[in-house]
Design an enzyme around this catalytic site. Structure first.
Site, PDB file in Angstrom:
ATOM      1  N   MET A 159       0.931  -1.239   0.050  1.00  0.00           N
ATOM      2  CA  MET A 159      -0.004   0.006   0.073  1.00  0.00           C
ATOM      3  C   MET A 159       1.029   1.198  -0.042  1.00  0.00           C
ATOM      4  O   MET A 159       2.104   1.132   0.235  1.00  0.00           O
ATOM      5  CB  MET A 159      -1.077   0.161   1.300  1.00  0.00           C
ATOM      6  CG  MET A 159      -0.207   0.072   2.588  1.00  0.00           C
ATOM      7  SD  MET A 159      -1.550  -0.114   3.823  1.00  0.00           S
ATOM      8  CE  MET A 159      -2.053  -1.744   3.842  1.00  0.00           C
ATOM      9  N   CYS A 160       0.225   2.319  -0.474  1.00  0.00           N
ATOM     10  CA  CYS A 160       0.627   3.542  -0.439  1.00  0.00           C
ATOM     11  C   CYS A 160       2.027   3.822  -1.277  1.00  0.00           C
ATOM     12  O   CYS A 160       1.760   3.141  -2.487  1.00  0.00           O
ATOM     13  CB  CYS A 160       1.272   3.884   1.029  1.00  0.00           C
ATOM     14  SG  CYS A 160       1.740   5.760   1.348  1.00  0.00           S
ATOM     15  N   ILE A 161       3.318   3.931  -0.914  1.00  0.00           N
ATOM     16  CA  ILE A 161       4.353   4.169  -1.719  1.00  0.00           C
ATOM     17  C   ILE A 161       4.996   2.707  -2.009  1.00  0.00           C
ATOM     18  O   ILE A 161       5.874   2.500  -2.836  1.00  0.00           O
ATOM     19  CB  ILE A 161       5.364   4.936  -1.320  1.00  0.00           C
ATOM     20  CG1 ILE A 161       6.610   5.391  -2.504  1.00  0.00           C
ATOM     21  CG2 ILE A 161       6.046   4.696  -0.046  1.00  0.00           C
ATOM     22  CD1 ILE A 161       5.984   5.772  -3.643  1.00  0.00           C
ATOM     23  N   THR A 216      -2.867  -0.822  -3.238  1.00  0.00           N
ATOM     24  CA  THR A 216      -3.972   0.032  -2.805  1.00  0.00           C
ATOM     25  C   THR A 216      -3.104   1.379  -2.515  1.00  0.00           C
ATOM     26  O   THR A 216      -2.125   1.390  -1.779  1.00  0.00           O
ATOM     27  CB  THR A 216      -4.797  -0.189  -1.786  1.00  0.00           C
ATOM     28  OG1 THR A 216      -6.039   0.738  -1.904  1.00  0.00           O
ATOM     29  CG2 THR A 216      -4.350  -0.106  -0.213  1.00  0.00           C
ATOM     30  N   PRO A 247       4.270  -0.151  -3.169  1.00  0.00           N
ATOM     31  CA  PRO A 247       4.075  -0.797  -4.356  1.00  0.00           C
ATOM     32  C   PRO A 247       5.397  -0.447  -5.449  1.00  0.00           C
ATOM     33  O   PRO A 247       5.569  -0.960  -6.427  1.00  0.00           O
ATOM     34  CB  PRO A 247       2.788  -0.379  -4.922  1.00  0.00           C
ATOM     35  CG  PRO A 247       1.892  -0.085  -3.810  1.00  0.00           C
ATOM     36  CD  PRO A 247       3.082   0.578  -2.734  1.00  0.00           C
TER      37      PRO A 247
END
Length: 216
Positions: A134-136, A189, A138
């Site tokens: 999630m967030c950065i 996400t 990925p």
């Protein structure tokens, strides 16, 4: 009961794990009848940020020690993570994912993933066990999975372009949803890449964690 390994990158959005994302993730896991165990690399943070001012501080902190603050000490060194003992992997965001688990924040792409982190994440991928980022976080996916892997950081053009340059396929995604790469059992996400409130962040995290546990 499904068991999920959660990898943290410190404590605090600007130099470690995003605390609200971590707490929301653990809550969502328990609400979906899954057990969790947190891990973090036993290394020094890239740097330490005063979260009141945004300025760097002249001190050194340990990623594992700082991450332990969020989970009341319920954490183990990343080297102790055995993929055979878990059904799925979950990686919350925060700048620590791009500073301590990888070097994206200061070197850009191609991303260099921390060696311990890379080994663990690839082990889950090779075992075809589901993983959620999630967030950065990925931004590490294209370095861990084969070319063409799908993922999202929301809709930030420069980061999406970096994701694609490294061989991934970036999919734009609203904060309330997630992207599923069915071939690789991989979810992502945007969380606080797009969220403007805790409720916002929870909308996508809750949906992704529910699906992660279903896939496990």
């Amino acid at each position: 009961m499904k068991k999920v390994a959660v990898i943290l990158s410190g404590c605090g959005v600007f130099d470690g794990a995003e605390i609200q994302e971590v707490v929301l993730s653990l809550l969502a896991l328990e609400q979906n009848d899954a057990q969790w165990q947190c891990f973090a690399p036993d290394i020094d943070q890239h740097h330490v940020i005063d979260h009141r001012t945004g300025e760097a501080m002249n001190e050194t902190r340990n990623v594992l020690t700082e991450a332990s603050r969020i989970v009341r000490g319920e954490i183990l060194p990343l080297t102790d993570l055995n993929v055979d003992h878990f059904d799925a992997l979950l990686v919350p965001g925060g700048f620590g994912a791009a500073k301590n688990l990888s070097d994206f924040a200061y070197n850009g792409d191609p991303v260099q993933v921390n060696q311990e982190m890379f080994a663990v994440c690839q082990a889950f991928a090779r075992a075809e066990k589901p993983a959620g980022y999630m967030c950065i976080a990925p931004i590490m996916i294209p370095q861990i999975y084969p070319k063409g892997v799908k993922g999202t950081i929301g809709n930030e053009p420069d980061i999406a372009a970096a994701f694609n340059r490294m061989g991934g396929e970036h999919i734009e995604c609203p904060v309330s949803d997630y992207v599923l790469d069915q071939r690789h059992h991989l979810l992502s996400t945007p969380a606080y890449m797009l969220a403007t409130s805790v409720l916002d962040a929870a909308s996508g995290i809750n949906r992704m964690v529910k699906k992660l546990v279903e896939l496990a």
